[in-house]
Design an enzyme around this catalytic site. Structure first.
Site, mmCIF file in Angstrom:
data_model
loop_
_atom_site.group_PDB
_atom_site.id
_atom_site.type_symbol
_atom_site.label_atom_id
_atom_site.label_comp_id
_atom_site.label_asym_id
_atom_site.label_seq_id
_atom_site.Cartn_x
_atom_site.Cartn_y
_atom_site.Cartn_z
ATOM 1 N N HIS A 310 46.942 13.248 57.911
ATOM 2 C CA HIS A 310 47.847 13.619 59.004
ATOM 3 C C HIS A 310 49.104 14.225 58.406
ATOM 4 O O HIS A 310 49.569 13.807 57.352
ATOM 5 C CB HIS A 310 48.232 12.378 59.828
ATOM 6 C CG HIS A 310 48.762 12.710 61.171
ATOM 7 N ND1 HIS A 310 50.061 13.061 61.390
ATOM 8 C CD2 HIS A 310 48.147 12.784 62.371
ATOM 9 C CE1 HIS A 310 50.238 13.316 62.664
ATOM 10 N NE2 HIS A 310 49.094 13.159 63.290
ATOM 11 N N ASP A 368 41.523 10.474 65.485
ATOM 12 C CA ASP A 368 40.221 11.109 65.762
ATOM 13 C C ASP A 368 39.050 10.422 65.077
ATOM 14 O O ASP A 368 37.897 10.762 65.351
ATOM 15 C CB ASP A 368 40.280 12.581 65.331
ATOM 16 C CG ASP A 368 41.258 13.353 66.188
ATOM 17 O OD1 ASP A 368 42.167 14.008 65.648
ATOM 18 O OD2 ASP A 368 41.149 13.253 67.423
HETATM 19 C C1 SDX Z 1 45.525 15.441 65.162
HETATM 20 O O1 SDX Z 1 50.205 16.735 64.426
HETATM 21 C C2 SDX Z 1 49.747 15.783 65.191
HETATM 22 O O2 SDX Z 1 50.449 14.924 65.626
HETATM 23 C C3 SDX Z 1 48.263 15.899 65.506
HETATM 24 C C4 SDX Z 1 47.655 14.726 66.268
HETATM 25 C C5 SDX Z 1 48.211 14.610 67.666
HETATM 26 O O3 SDX Z 1 48.143 13.506 68.239
HETATM 27 O O4 SDX Z 1 48.626 15.676 68.219
HETATM 28 O O5 SDX Z 1 47.894 13.497 65.569
HETATM 29 C C6 SDX Z 1 46.146 14.920 66.417
HETATM 30 O O6 SDX Z 1 45.421 16.635 65.030
HETATM 31 C C7 SDX Z 1 45.142 14.482 64.064
HETATM 32 C C8 SDX Z 1 44.595 15.209 62.780
HETATM 33 C C9 SDX Z 1 43.124 15.563 63.028
HETATM 34 N N1 SDX Z 1 42.617 16.427 61.936
HETATM 35 C C10 SDX Z 1 41.702 15.994 61.070
HETATM 36 O O7 SDX Z 1 41.310 14.830 61.001
HETATM 37 C C11 SDX Z 1 41.152 17.088 60.158
HETATM 38 C C12 SDX Z 1 41.125 16.580 58.701
HETATM 39 N N2 SDX Z 1 42.502 16.414 58.257
HETATM 40 C C13 SDX Z 1 43.122 17.537 57.668
HETATM 41 O O8 SDX Z 1 42.625 18.799 57.744
HETATM 42 C C14 SDX Z 1 44.603 17.376 57.338
HETATM 43 O O9 SDX Z 1 44.793 16.105 56.877
HETATM 44 C C15 SDX Z 1 45.584 17.667 58.462
HETATM 45 C C16 SDX Z 1 45.355 18.996 59.050
HETATM 46 C C17 SDX Z 1 45.470 16.627 59.538
HETATM 47 C C18 SDX Z 1 46.982 17.600 57.863
HETATM 48 O O10 SDX Z 1 47.090 18.663 57.006
HETATM 49 P P1 SDX Z 1 48.438 18.916 56.137
HETATM 50 O O11 SDX Z 1 49.528 18.012 56.524
HETATM 51 O O12 SDX Z 1 48.715 20.384 56.144
HETATM 52 O O13 SDX Z 1 47.991 18.422 54.743
HETATM 53 P P2 SDX Z 1 47.283 19.346 53.693
HETATM 54 O O14 SDX Z 1 46.182 20.093 54.358
HETATM 55 O O15 SDX Z 1 48.337 20.125 52.983
HETATM 56 O O16 SDX Z 1 46.627 18.267 52.711
HETATM 57 C C19 SDX Z 1 47.438 17.646 51.715
HETATM 58 C C20 SDX Z 1 46.445 17.317 50.621
HETATM 59 C C21 SDX Z 1 45.597 18.520 50.222
HETATM 60 O O17 SDX Z 1 45.262 18.365 48.853
HETATM 61 P P3 SDX Z 1 46.139 19.220 47.756
HETATM 62 O O18 SDX Z 1 45.992 20.698 48.156
HETATM 63 O O19 SDX Z 1 47.556 18.720 47.899
HETATM 64 O O20 SDX Z 1 45.473 18.907 46.445
HETATM 65 O O21 SDX Z 1 45.512 16.329 51.095
HETATM 66 C C22 SDX Z 1 44.196 16.894 51.103
HETATM 67 C C23 SDX Z 1 44.336 18.383 51.020
HETATM 68 O O22 SDX Z 1 43.225 18.975 50.355
HETATM 69 N N3 SDX Z 1 43.597 16.476 52.364
HETATM 70 C C24 SDX Z 1 42.347 16.038 52.513
HETATM 71 C C25 SDX Z 1 42.231 15.735 53.884
HETATM 72 N N4 SDX Z 1 43.371 16.012 54.506
HETATM 73 C C26 SDX Z 1 44.222 16.471 53.573
HETATM 74 N N5 SDX Z 1 41.343 15.888 51.639
HETATM 75 C C27 SDX Z 1 40.175 15.406 52.140
HETATM 76 N N6 SDX Z 1 39.967 15.085 53.430
HETATM 77 C C28 SDX Z 1 40.986 15.236 54.333
HETATM 78 N N7 SDX Z 1 40.796 14.905 55.594
#
Ligand code: SDX
Length: 434
Positions: A310, A368
């Site tokens: 998140h 989720d």
């Molecule tokens: C919702 O914003 C809100 O409030 C949203 C929400 C709401 O109520 O409105 O809470 C609802 O959207 C919840 C999130 C649902 N999405 C997912 O579950 C999809 C999987 N999660 C991700 O794609 C990700 O974690 C996000 C999109 C939720 C957050 O992305 P960020 O903050 O931009 O973080 P990032 O993509 O920069 O990741 C940081 C690091 C990365 O590694 P590095 O590049 O630093 O080496 O963490 C890793 C990412 O690769 N990472 C994950 C991961 N999520 C982040 N690695 C594996 N699995 C994951 N799920």
């Protein structure tokens, strides 16, 4: 209270020049540096793609502390609202800022209940879609089309029309969502019934058929009502920011909510509940979990654990804990407490929470992760999961939209950019091009 000057300033020094910008404080949470005059004073923009360090507005509605795993709706902890209240009480709280007394609650329930029918022409609007259209595609279209039916509540400068549009949106979204579902399975639409509560009405509009009386399950209705509370609002997330930006141009509220639904559809946002369940089904069994954990950690593999991570929560999403308990309650009620998907989900969570990669990146289950299993057990197809998220989030979008419209400092949102494209160059005739 409103934003207040703290008396502190942030100093920006570039080369031999310095500027100072006021630091503003709120009631709780991080202070902000007011850079609204930065471009005028320095000729420079700030640069923050994804807005990780940017407060786009002042708001009094929802507060999140990502490090502590805290979520407050108008100051009330989500755990208490989900435990003691119902969804329409949460709607009233988000819209008006206070919990309703008995009279206010019954009046609000009455007003919402009596706006649940949609214009009969809407039923014909559906006929243009293929039955196998993704329900979110139909939702975006139908909600946007509401502005073609309710012209008397699209003048955003009229507080009365803003209130009517808000009531209509909250009242009609379950009816539309149920119509979207019925259309996708080729069953007749079911009209709302005024004697039912919000969640029960929605379950009946989705699952009743003309051939027999529908037997409501109060445990499932209560669980769904709680799921709606958990999804109602969440500060300035992507879809809420979309609604605010659309609303800042003066677009009518139905069009703004349709924009929010479109944004929520993405798998990185509200579409994650559908993607998370599909991931759990692809994993299939506990013994395949290590393969997927490895893929999630592999930089060269685009796979991510859906339902994990998140932007704000760097601790457990408080909604996920309540969602997990609701999941257990629903599975027990429908007789699937040994659902293999739940076993996979719980083992995946256990492993991930002890894996250095996830611990170091502070990746925890989000709302989720467990919602998909729960909604599937209730009888919803995966393609409807994000529709239910949009249904619940509509009150948050409407509340944030109204707060933005009523903010005296509100202006059209218009970010700038860091341009790295071609500098000015002259046109060349095609005959002279290589
Ligand atoms: C919702 O914003 C809100 O409030 C949203 C929400 C709401 O109520 O409105 O809470 C609802 O959207 C919840 C999130 C649902 N999405 C997912 O579950 C999809 C999987 N999660 C991700 O794609 C990700 O974690 C996000 C999109 C939720 C957050 O992305 P960020 O903050 O931009 O973080 P990032 O993509 O920069 O990741 C940081 C690091 C990365 O590694 P590095 O590049 O630093 O080496 O963490 C890793 C990412 O690769 N990472 C994950 C991961 N999520 C982040 N690695 C594996 N699995 C994951 N799920």
């Amino acid at each position: 209270m409103d934003a207040r000057k703290t008396g502190k300033n942030a100093k920006l020094t570039v080369g031999d020049k310095s500027w100072e910008f006021p630091v503003l404080g709120g009631s709780i949470g991080p202070e902000v540096v007011d850079i609204s005059k930065l471009y005028g004073q320095t000729g420079m923009f700030t640069y923050d793609p994804g807005f990780t360090s940017t407060a786009s507005c002042e708001s009094k509605i929802t507060y999140i502390d990502g490090d502590q795993g805290i979520l407050l709706y108008r100051g009330y902890p989500i755990e208490q609202l989900a435990e003691h209240g119902d969804f329409l009480e949460t709607c009233y709280l988000l819209l008006y800022g206070e919990l309703p007394n008995k009279t206010q609650k019954s009046d609000f329930d009455y007003r919402i209940t009596r706006h649940t029918m949609v214009h009969e022409q809407m039923a014909r609007f559906f006929q243009g879609f293929r039955r196998d259209a993704h329900p979110m595609a139909v939702m975006v279209a139908c909600v946007g089309a509401l502005s073609a039916f309710y012209h008397d509540s699209t003048d955003i400068s009229d507080p009365h029309q803003r209130m009517v549009a808000s009531m209509r949106m909250i009242a009609k979204i379950p009816t539309l969502a149920a119509m979207v579902y019925k259309y996708s399975i080729g069953q007749p639409f079911v009209y709302p019934k005024n004697e039912l509560d919000y969640a029960s009405n929605f379950l009946r509009m989705c699952f009743s058929v003309p051939c027999e009386e529908y037997k409501l399950n109060p445990v499932l209705a209560r669980a769904l009502d709680r799921i709606f509370i958990l999804h109602a609002d969440h500060e300035q997330n992507a879809s809420t920011s979309t609604v605010r930006l659309a609303g800042s141009s003066g677009a009518n509220p139905f069009a703004c909510i349709a924009a929010g639904i479109a944004c929520l559809w993405g798998p990185a946002h509200g579409g994650a509940n559908e993607a998370a369940l599909q991931m759990l089904m692809e994993i299939g069994s506990v013994d395949r979990i290590p393969e997927f954990i490895r893929r999630a950690k592999d930089k060269n593999d685009s796979f991510r654990l859906m339902g994990f991570g998140h932007r704000v929560y760097k601790n457990y999403d408080p909604r996920a804990k309540i969602m997990q308990k609701t999941c257990h309650d629903v599975l027990a009620e429908v007789g699937h407490k040994n659902d293999p998907l739940l076993q996979v989900a719980m083992e995946l969570e256990r492993i991930a929470l002890h894996d250095d990669y996830f611990v170091e990146k502070k990746l925890y289950p989000n709302i989720d992760f467990y919602s998909g299993i729960t909604l599937k057990a209730m009888g919803f197809p995966t393609s409807m999961f994000t529709v239910l998220f949009a249904l619940a989030r509509t009150v948050g979008w409407i509340g944030q939209w109204r707060e933005m419209i009523e903010d005296p400092e509100q202006r059209i949102g218009r970010p700038r950019q860091l341009f790295t494209g071609a500098p000015r160059r002259d046109y060349t005739d095609i005959a002279k091009r290589k």
